[in-house]
Design a protein around this motif. Structure first.
Motif, PDB file in Angstrom:
ATOM      1  N   GLU A   1      -1.608  -1.243  11.046  1.00 17.81           N
ATOM      2  CA  GLU A   1      -0.871  -0.732  12.206  1.00 17.81           C
ATOM      3  C   GLU A   1      -1.485  -1.194  13.508  1.00 17.81           C
ATOM      4  O   GLU A   1      -0.806  -1.231  14.524  1.00 17.81           O
ATOM      5  CB  GLU A   1      -0.858   0.803  12.173  1.00 17.81           C
TER       6      GLU A   1
ATOM      7  N   PRO B   1       0.800  -1.228   0.000  1.00 14.92           N
ATOM      8  CA  PRO B   1       0.000   0.000   0.000  1.00 14.92           C
ATOM      9  C   PRO B   1       0.833   1.279   0.000  1.00 14.92           C
ATOM     10  O   PRO B   1       0.452   2.272  -0.622  1.00 14.92           O
ATOM     11  CB  PRO B   1      -0.812  -0.116   1.292  1.00 14.92           C
ATOM     12  N   ALA B   2       1.968   1.262   0.672  1.00 16.11           N
ATOM     13  CA  ALA B   2       2.797   2.474   0.771  1.00 16.11           C
ATOM     14  C   ALA B   2       3.323   2.927  -0.593  1.00 16.11           C
ATOM     15  O   ALA B   2       3.684   4.095  -0.760  1.00 16.11           O
ATOM     16  CB  ALA B   2       3.948   2.249   1.739  1.00 16.11           C
TER      17      ALA B   2
ATOM     18  N   ASP C   1      -3.128   0.092   4.934  1.00 21.45           N
ATOM     19  CA  ASP C   1      -1.909   0.407   5.678  1.00 21.45           C
ATOM     20  C   ASP C   1      -2.228   0.877   7.092  1.00 21.45           C
ATOM     21  O   ASP C   1      -1.565   0.494   8.050  1.00 21.45           O
ATOM     22  CB  ASP C   1      -1.098   1.459   4.926  1.00 21.45           C
TER      23      ASP C   1
ATOM     24  N   LYS D   1      -4.186   9.339   7.425  1.00 20.90           N
ATOM     25  CA  LYS D   1      -4.230   8.280   8.442  1.00 20.90           C
ATOM     26  C   LYS D   1      -4.927   8.751   9.708  1.00 20.90           C
ATOM     27  O   LYS D   1      -5.670   7.993  10.329  1.00 20.90           O
ATOM     28  CB  LYS D   1      -2.819   7.780   8.745  1.00 20.90           C
TER      29      LYS D   1
END
Length: 68
Positions: free
Chosen positions: A66, A8-9, A62, A27
């Motif tokens: 986390e 995704p990054a 993403d 985010k």
């Protein structure tokens, strides 16, 4: 030689360029949303913030990763 960003990054530079907001801001929006399910968040980013599906999906994937 620098490692190539994968997953995704790899979308992040184009997201910042196209929508004019840093990834950290996107985010934070996702983290503070009352929504918790992946596809609900994707749909919300698309309808409320005008993101394309791939960009919204990358941000949500993403950010949710986390938590694990």
């Amino acid at each position: 030689m620098a490692d190539t960003v994968k997953g995704p990054a790899s979308y992040f530079p184009s997201i910042e360029k196209k929508y004019g907001r840093p990834i950290a801001e996107w985010k934070d929006l996702i983290r503070t949303s009352p929504l918790t399910k992946h596809m609900e968040l994707v749909a919300w980013l698309k309808t409320e913030h005008g993101l394309g599906h791939g960009h919204a999906n990358a941000l949500v994937a993403d950010t949710l990763a986390e938590r694990q």
